[in-house]
Design a protein around this motif. Structure first.
Motif, PDB file in Angstrom:
ATOM      1  N   LEU A  43       0.823  -1.209   0.000  1.00 34.13           N
ATOM      2  CA  LEU A  43       0.000   0.000   0.000  1.00 34.13           C
ATOM      3  C   LEU A  43       0.858   1.260   0.000  1.00 34.13           C
ATOM      4  O   LEU A  43       0.495   2.262  -0.631  1.00 34.13           O
ATOM      5  N   GLU A  44       1.973   1.219   0.681  1.00 32.29           N
ATOM      6  CA  GLU A  44       2.841   2.397   0.790  1.00 32.29           C
ATOM      7  C   GLU A  44       3.191   2.967  -0.584  1.00 32.29           C
ATOM      8  O   GLU A  44       3.225   4.186  -0.774  1.00 32.29           O
ATOM      9  N   THR A  45       3.443   2.123  -1.538  1.00 35.39           N
ATOM     10  CA  THR A  45       3.892   2.568  -2.856  1.00 35.39           C
ATOM     11  C   THR A  45       2.806   2.446  -3.933  1.00 35.39           C
ATOM     12  O   THR A  45       3.097   2.617  -5.120  1.00 35.39           O
ATOM     13  N   ALA A  46       1.567   2.152  -3.535  1.00 38.70           N
ATOM     14  CA  ALA A  46       0.489   1.984  -4.509  1.00 38.70           C
ATOM     15  C   ALA A  46       0.069   3.337  -5.065  1.00 38.70           C
ATOM     16  O   ALA A  46      -0.556   4.148  -4.365  1.00 38.70           O
ATOM     17  N   GLY A  47       0.415   3.585  -6.313  1.00 36.29           N
ATOM     18  CA  GLY A  47       0.137   4.887  -6.902  1.00 36.29           C
ATOM     19  C   GLY A  47      -1.326   5.176  -7.124  1.00 36.29           C
ATOM     20  O   GLY A  47      -1.736   6.340  -7.202  1.00 36.29           O
ATOM     21  N   GLU A  48      -2.150   4.135  -7.222  1.00 38.76           N
ATOM     22  CA  GLU A  48      -3.567   4.333  -7.516  1.00 38.76           C
ATOM     23  C   GLU A  48      -4.403   4.631  -6.272  1.00 38.76           C
ATOM     24  O   GLU A  48      -5.587   4.962  -6.378  1.00 38.76           O
ATOM     25  N   VAL A  49      -3.807   4.516  -5.085  1.00 34.93           N
ATOM     26  CA  VAL A  49      -4.553   4.730  -3.833  1.00 34.93           C
ATOM     27  C   VAL A  49      -4.315   6.151  -3.342  1.00 34.93           C
ATOM     28  O   VAL A  49      -3.156   6.561  -3.177  1.00 34.93           O
ATOM     29  N   PRO A  50      -5.363   6.949  -3.104  1.00 36.04           N
ATOM     30  CA  PRO A  50      -5.180   8.318  -2.622  1.00 36.04           C
ATOM     31  C   PRO A  50      -4.455   8.362  -1.273  1.00 36.04           C
ATOM     32  O   PRO A  50      -4.570   7.441  -0.457  1.00 36.04           O
ATOM     33  N   ALA A  51      -3.729   9.445  -1.060  1.00 33.45           N
ATOM     34  CA  ALA A  51      -2.974   9.591   0.185  1.00 33.45           C
ATOM     35  C   ALA A  51      -3.875   9.514   1.406  1.00 33.45           C
ATOM     36  O   ALA A  51      -3.513   8.915   2.430  1.00 33.45           O
ATOM     37  N   GLY A  52      -5.075  10.111   1.314  1.00 35.58           N
ATOM     38  CA  GLY A  52      -5.983  10.079   2.451  1.00 35.58           C
ATOM     39  C   GLY A  52      -6.433   8.677   2.804  1.00 35.58           C
ATOM     40  O   GLY A  52      -6.605   8.349   3.981  1.00 35.58           O
ATOM     41  N   ALA A  53      -6.596   7.831   1.797  1.00 34.04           N
ATOM     42  CA  ALA A  53      -6.963   6.438   2.045  1.00 34.04           C
ATOM     43  C   ALA A  53      -5.811   5.671   2.665  1.00 34.04           C
ATOM     44  O   ALA A  53      -6.012   4.806   3.528  1.00 34.04           O
ATOM     45  N   LYS A  54      -4.589   5.969   2.219  1.00 34.47           N
ATOM     46  CA  LYS A  54      -3.416   5.322   2.819  1.00 34.47           C
ATOM     47  C   LYS A  54      -3.317   5.682   4.299  1.00 34.47           C
ATOM     48  O   LYS A  54      -3.057   4.813   5.148  1.00 34.47           O
ATOM     49  N   PHE A  55      -3.546   6.954   4.612  1.00 32.28           N
ATOM     50  CA  PHE A  55      -3.487   7.381   6.008  1.00 32.28           C
ATOM     51  C   PHE A  55      -4.504   6.626   6.853  1.00 32.28           C
ATOM     52  O   PHE A  55      -4.153   6.075   7.913  1.00 32.28           O
ATOM     53  N   GLU A  56      -5.739   6.594   6.419  1.00 35.92           N
ATOM     54  CA  GLU A  56      -6.791   5.950   7.206  1.00 35.92           C
ATOM     55  C   GLU A  56      -6.502   4.462   7.376  1.00 35.92           C
ATOM     56  O   GLU A  56      -6.747   3.883   8.450  1.00 35.92           O
ATOM     57  N   THR A  57      -5.983   3.816   6.347  1.00 33.92           N
ATOM     58  CA  THR A  57      -5.713   2.374   6.406  1.00 33.92           C
ATOM     59  C   THR A  57      -4.563   2.073   7.352  1.00 33.92           C
ATOM     60  O   THR A  57      -4.643   1.162   8.187  1.00 33.92           O
ATOM     61  N   PHE A  58      -3.462   2.814   7.223  1.00 34.26           N
ATOM     62  CA  PHE A  58      -2.323   2.613   8.124  1.00 34.26           C
ATOM     63  C   PHE A  58      -2.728   2.866   9.568  1.00 34.26           C
ATOM     64  O   PHE A  58      -2.385   2.082  10.468  1.00 34.26           O
ATOM     65  N   ALA A  59      -3.455   3.949   9.811  1.00 32.79           N
ATOM     66  CA  ALA A  59      -3.850   4.283  11.184  1.00 32.79           C
ATOM     67  C   ALA A  59      -4.759   3.213  11.767  1.00 32.79           C
ATOM     68  O   ALA A  59      -4.633   2.845  12.947  1.00 32.79           O
ATOM     69  N   HIS A  60      -5.675   2.693  10.964  1.00 37.76           N
ATOM     70  CA  HIS A  60      -6.603   1.663  11.451  1.00 37.76           C
ATOM     71  C   HIS A  60      -5.868   0.378  11.803  1.00 37.76           C
ATOM     72  O   HIS A  60      -6.056  -0.174  12.902  1.00 37.76           O
ATOM     73  N   LEU A  61      -5.027  -0.119  10.902  1.00 39.63           N
ATOM     74  CA  LEU A  61      -4.345  -1.389  11.154  1.00 39.63           C
ATOM     75  C   LEU A  61      -3.270  -1.260  12.229  1.00 39.63           C
ATOM     76  O   LEU A  61      -2.926  -2.254  12.883  1.00 39.63           O
ATOM     77  N   ASP A  62      -2.786  -0.051  12.461  1.00 43.00           N
ATOM     78  CA  ASP A  62      -1.809   0.120  13.533  1.00 43.00           C
ATOM     79  C   ASP A  62      -2.444  -0.004  14.906  1.00 43.00           C
ATOM     80  O   ASP A  62      -1.742  -0.159  15.908  1.00 43.00           O
TER      81      ASP A  62
END
Length: 239
Positions: free
Chosen positions: A199-218
């Protein structure tokens, strides 16, 4: 294998007991790993909405606090823990076959550091290394791996801080669904870390979605990936 969905549902709090082994060699991380697996199990169950009560037997593990492991609600003998928690533990986390009566048990593989002093670099880096292996497999971490994990965590924390400044977006639903399934079936934290690296390097995923996903799984991984939010980027920090 332990299936949280199948075996740990029910009313009231879930009582867990982690049985830390007696002190071994200076580089022995098995006690820390036993507590870590218990901590992750508690986080997964709580994410599903069920309260958890935690007991520990065995010696204190000085690095537990630095590794982000939740404090025990009760310590001592199994009988003392049962009394304090208001009932016997339902799940026992051990480094060998559990010899007590009643409840399910989850066995944790031995862990060690090839250079014990390297653990002092960053115990959360040791946490991510241990989480990167199936909990039942033995693992030995090296000083080079710890250094690399320190850098990975610094990169993730900076990235999460940068993503937090972008417009919020819903979590990557398919990834979260896959990660939750891996955690709830077998506590497969290594799969969750693999998904986050992609997910960190997935260009098709918006930054805001990356933030929410990382924060949730952490909330399960416990790597403090959000702690750089709002802080200025330090000189020499990874881009």
């Amino acid at each position: 294998m332990l299936s949280i969905v199948d075996e740990l549902t029910g009313p009231g709090p879930l009582r867990i007991c982690a049985h830390a082994p007696q002190d071994g060699d200076p580089g022995d991380l098995t006690g820390l790993r036993v507590l870590l697996v218990a901590d992750v199990l508690a986080r997964v169950v709580e994410l599903r909405g069920r309260a958890v009560l935690m007991g520990w037997t065995g010696p204190q593990v000085p690095s537990a606090d630095g590794a982000g492991i939740r404090p025990a609600d009760a310590t001592g003998t199994l009988e003392e823990i049962t009394g304090t928690l208001g009932g016997p533990p339902v799940v026992h986390i051990t480094h060998r076959a559990f010899e007590g009566a009643g409840g399910a048990s989850l066995r944790v593989g031995e862990a060690s550091a090839t250079e014990p002093q390297a653990v002092d670099q960053d115990v959360l880096a040791v946490r991510v290394l241990l989480l990167g292996h199936p909990h039942h497999e033995p693992v030995a971490v090296t000083s080079e791996e710890i250094t690399a994990a320190v850098r990975q965590l610094a990169r993730w924390r900076r990235a999460v801080a940068d993503w937090a400044e972008e417009p919020s977006k819903p979590m990557a639903a398919d990834l979260v669904r896959t990660a939750r399934a891996a955690l709830e079936d077998t506590l497969d934290t290594s799969e969750v870390l693999r998904l986050l690296r992609g997910l960190e390097t997935a260009g098709e995923v918006p930054a805001g979605a990356k933030f929410e996903t990382f924060a949730h799984l952490d909330r399960v991984l416990g790597l403090e990936v959000v702690r750089e939010i709002g802080r200025p980027r330090s000189a020499g920090a990874p881009a």
